[in-house]
Scaffold this motif. Structure first.
Motif, PDB file in Angstrom:
ATOM      1  N   SER A  91       3.034  16.160   4.159  1.00 14.47           N
ATOM      2  CA  SER A  91       2.559  15.090   5.027  1.00 14.47           C
ATOM      3  C   SER A  91       1.065  15.190   5.342  1.00 14.47           C
ATOM      4  O   SER A  91       0.570  14.487   6.220  1.00 14.47           O
ATOM      5  CB  SER A  91       3.355  15.073   6.329  1.00 14.47           C
ATOM      6  N   PRO A 108      -5.819   4.628   9.965  1.00 20.05           N
ATOM      7  CA  PRO A 108      -4.592   4.938  10.712  1.00 20.05           C
ATOM      8  C   PRO A 108      -3.726   3.691  10.893  1.00 20.05           C
ATOM      9  O   PRO A 108      -4.223   2.605  11.174  1.00 20.05           O
ATOM     10  CB  PRO A 108      -5.105   5.455  12.054  1.00 20.05           C
ATOM     11  N   GLY A 109      -2.425   3.880  10.646  1.00 19.93           N
ATOM     12  CA  GLY A 109      -1.479   2.781  10.767  1.00 19.93           C
ATOM     13  C   GLY A 109      -1.117   2.155   9.437  1.00 19.93           C
ATOM     14  O   GLY A 109      -0.118   1.440   9.338  1.00 19.93           O
ATOM     15  N   THR A 111       0.347   1.785   5.652  1.00 20.74           N
ATOM     16  CA  THR A 111       1.466   2.371   4.918  1.00 20.74           C
ATOM     17  C   THR A 111       0.991   2.654   3.501  1.00 20.74           C
ATOM     18  O   THR A 111       0.385   1.793   2.866  1.00 20.74           O
ATOM     19  CB  THR A 111       2.669   1.410   4.888  1.00 20.74           C
ATOM     20  N   GLY A 136       4.560   6.958   3.097  1.00 24.15           N
ATOM     21  CA  GLY A 136       4.552   7.165   4.539  1.00 24.15           C
ATOM     22  C   GLY A 136       3.500   6.328   5.217  1.00 24.15           C
ATOM     23  O   GLY A 136       2.794   5.537   4.595  1.00 24.15           O
ATOM     24  N   LYS A 137       3.378   6.534   6.513  1.00 23.29           N
ATOM     25  CA  LYS A 137       2.416   5.823   7.339  1.00 23.29           C
ATOM     26  C   LYS A 137       1.290   6.783   7.687  1.00 23.29           C
ATOM     27  O   LYS A 137       1.538   7.947   8.022  1.00 23.29           O
ATOM     28  CB  LYS A 137       3.113   5.323   8.605  1.00 23.29           C
ATOM     29  N   LYS A 139      -1.122   8.670   9.793  1.00 20.58           N
ATOM     30  CA  LYS A 139      -1.158   9.078  11.204  1.00 20.58           C
ATOM     31  C   LYS A 139      -2.599   9.226  11.679  1.00 20.58           C
ATOM     32  O   LYS A 139      -2.960   8.755  12.752  1.00 20.58           O
ATOM     33  CB  LYS A 139      -0.402  10.396  11.367  1.00 20.58           C
ATOM     34  N   GLU A 157      -3.655  12.764   7.517  1.00 17.89           N
ATOM     35  CA  GLU A 157      -2.312  13.149   7.920  1.00 17.89           C
ATOM     36  C   GLU A 157      -1.384  11.939   7.793  1.00 17.89           C
ATOM     37  O   GLU A 157      -1.775  10.833   8.166  1.00 17.89           O
ATOM     38  CB  GLU A 157      -2.289  13.607   9.388  1.00 17.89           C
ATOM     39  N   LEU A 158      -0.181  12.165   7.279  1.00 18.25           N
ATOM     40  CA  LEU A 158       0.844  11.117   7.191  1.00 18.25           C
ATOM     41  C   LEU A 158       1.951  11.440   8.184  1.00 18.25           C
ATOM     42  O   LEU A 158       2.189  12.598   8.517  1.00 18.25           O
ATOM     43  CB  LEU A 158       1.421  11.038   5.776  1.00 18.25           C
ATOM     44  N   GLU A 159       2.683  10.399   8.633  1.00 18.21           N
ATOM     45  CA  GLU A 159       3.818  10.610   9.533  1.00 18.21           C
ATOM     46  C   GLU A 159       5.054  10.950   8.734  1.00 18.21           C
ATOM     47  O   GLU A 159       5.212  10.605   7.613  1.00 18.21           O
ATOM     48  CB  GLU A 159       4.059   9.356  10.369  1.00 18.21           C
TER      49      GLU A 159
END
Length: 159
Positions: A91, A108-109, A111, A136-137, A139, A157-159
């Motif tokens: 992630s 950020p935000g 996808t 992922g999204k 972060k 960073e990804l969520e």
């Protein structure tokens, strides 16, 4: 010293001494003047390589060994050293090399899909595209275009 040698430092006959004698000996026997020409050297006159191939049988697939070779002092002190836990890198995106961030394609935000370009790092005049390893999204983004990053610096960073 060989009479009439003017080859300089690359002469094989005089050992690379430029006709002054005392140079390193060549890696194979060199005939003296008046004896057999280099084209008449026999295969047995040239030494065989000293290394040889060694076949190591493969280990069983289920066998796994963790081996450390330590001095007595290091072995005693290793009892007090905690094992470093492996980081989950699925992630996060870290810089694989030092360089300059040329472009950041996400914010950020957003996808991202697996394999999608996240940013571009220029290192040694080559541009390297950093891609997402999973869907992922985003972060957080820890870099911007123009930043200088080092090896292992956190980029996204990804969520």
């Amino acid at each position: 010293m060989l009479a009439g040698c003017s080859s300089g430092s690359s002469c094989v006959r005089c050992g690379g001494s430029g006709g002054k004698g005392g140079g390193a000996s060549p890696p194979f026997p060199v005939p003296s003047p008046g004896s057999a020409a280099p084209s008449q050297l026999r295969e047995k006159d040239i030494p065989a390589p000293s290394a040889r191939a060694v076949s190591i049988p493969p280990l069983q697939p289920q066998s796994e060994y963790k081996l450390q070779i330590l001095t007595k002092v290091a072995a005693e002190l290793s009892k007090y050293m905690p094992e470093k836990a492996a980081e989950d890198t699925s992630s996060i995106l870290r810089s694989p090399m030092p360089g300059a961030v040329v472009a950041v394609s996400v914010k950020p935000g957003d996808t991202v899909a697996e394999g999608q370009e996240i940013c571009v790092i220029e290192a040694m005049k080559m541009q390297n595209s950093m891609t997402a390893v999973k869907t992922g999204k985003v972060k957080a983004v820890h870099c911007k275009a123009g930043d200088t990053v080092g090896e292992g610096d956190l980029l996204v960073e990804l969520e």
